[in-house]
Design a protein around this motif. Structure first.
Motif, mmCIF file in Angstrom:
data_model
loop_
_atom_site.group_PDB
_atom_site.id
_atom_site.type_symbol
_atom_site.label_atom_id
_atom_site.label_comp_id
_atom_site.label_asym_id
_atom_site.label_seq_id
_atom_site.Cartn_x
_atom_site.Cartn_y
_atom_site.Cartn_z
ATOM 1 N N PRO A 108 59.428 53.073 110.518
ATOM 2 C CA PRO A 108 59.537 52.673 111.923
ATOM 3 C C PRO A 108 59.370 53.894 112.810
ATOM 4 O O PRO A 108 59.677 55.024 112.399
ATOM 5 N N ASP A 112 62.250 54.304 117.928
ATOM 6 C CA ASP A 112 62.934 53.031 117.667
ATOM 7 C C ASP A 112 64.185 53.254 116.836
ATOM 8 O O ASP A 112 65.224 52.605 117.065
ATOM 9 N N ARG A 171 67.478 49.495 106.445
ATOM 10 C CA ARG A 171 66.802 49.901 107.676
ATOM 11 C C ARG A 171 67.695 49.613 108.881
ATOM 12 O O ARG A 171 68.407 48.605 108.909
#
Length: 295
Positions: A108, A112, A171
């Protein structure tokens, strides 16, 4: 077959016909079969000269034909020596399948991840950032955190933290969605439907470098992008497990598990439970892939 495809002025293997007039026997002239005249009175040393009529002649077309036959012979012989079974004498070898390693899920964007970590902190979620790592076969832990507890800011009975057990790196986006589901989906359903606050969520892990069961495709677990939830423990000591409660518990437990399953479908990309297949008979699987696939 090759000869028949090439032009030729004379049939192969035969001498050209004699053109001397009066020939009658085996191409010999009549003068060679009639009586010879008397010998001359003076003698000379005889010099033997070959009769041109008995010497084979090769025209230009014959030369071309012989050259082409020789060239074709070389080509055919060479084809049988082509490596890897591709020659005429060896046939066509089957092409070997290429084994391709699956690619890792892209990391990512760093911005972010920073924003996600900031949001987790504001939500009073305890976690530890995990360094980015990539492993063999396309497995990875990128932009990940390890959860420990989740705050229950609206808990009616003063319980302020929810423990998460047996969970590995996930994540950050998945951790943020999971924390929201635990706070506003699971905890509220436990209090309203079962009459006791939720104190612990037991998982079966998150990151695992493996493929989907019965498939060559990497699981979302291989990217730290999935969590398997096995049971929920209440303040009164009850333990509601997916394995025992989905089909075998009392009505309240079955309703509770199906309610939080439906709630998960609103937050995650993919949600799988016991109704999906036998491999999920004992847990709820949630991940960030897909577009709202709920089974």
């Amino acid at each position: 077959m090759i000869d028949s495809a090439l032009p030729s002025s004379t049939p192969p293997g035969t001498l050209p016909p004699c053109t001397a007039p009066g020939s009658s026997v085996d191409g010999l002239a009549a003068s060679e079969t009639s009586p010879r005249p008397p010998a001359a009175t003076h003698h000379r040393t005889a010099v033997h000269k070959p009769d041109p009529r008995f010497q084979p002649t090769i025209g230009s077309s014959e030369v071309q034909r012989m050259a082409l036959v020789a060239a074709l012979s070389v080509i055919i012989a060479g084809c049988s020596m082509v490596p890897d079974g591709r020659g005429l004498s060896r046939g066509v070898a089957p092409q070997q399948a290429r084994v391709q390693q699956p690619a890792a899920l892209p990391a990512p964007p760093a911005a972010d991840t920073r924003q996600c970590i900031s949001a987790l902190s504001k939500a009073q979620v305890r976690f530890t950032p995990v360094p980015d790592q990539t492993f063999g076969a396309g497995c990875s832990q990128l932009g990940s955190v390890r959860l420990s507890t989740i705050a229950l800011t609206d808990a009616p009975r003063g319980l302020d933290e929810l423990a998460i057990t047996n969970i590995g790196p996930v994540r950050c986006e998945l951790a943020q969605r999971f924390a929201g589901w635990a706070q506003f989906g699971i905890a509220r359903a436990a209090e309203q439907m079962l009459g006791s606050p939720l104190v612990r969520i037991e998982t079966m892990g998150s990151y695992s470098c493996r493929t989907i069961a019965g498939s060559a495709k990497l699981s979302q677990h291989a990217h730290a992008n999935a969590i398997d939830i096995a049971a929920f423990v209440l303040a009164d000591g009850r333990r509601i497990s997916v394995k025992q409660g989905w089909n075998g518990g009392d009505n309240q437990e079955r309703a509770f598990l199906r309610t939080i399953h439906s709630s998960a479908c609103k937050r995650f990309g993919t949600v799988l439970g016991p109704d999906y297949n036998a491999a999920h008979h004992d847990h709820l699987h949630v991940d960030m892939s897909g577009q709202g696939y709920c089974r």
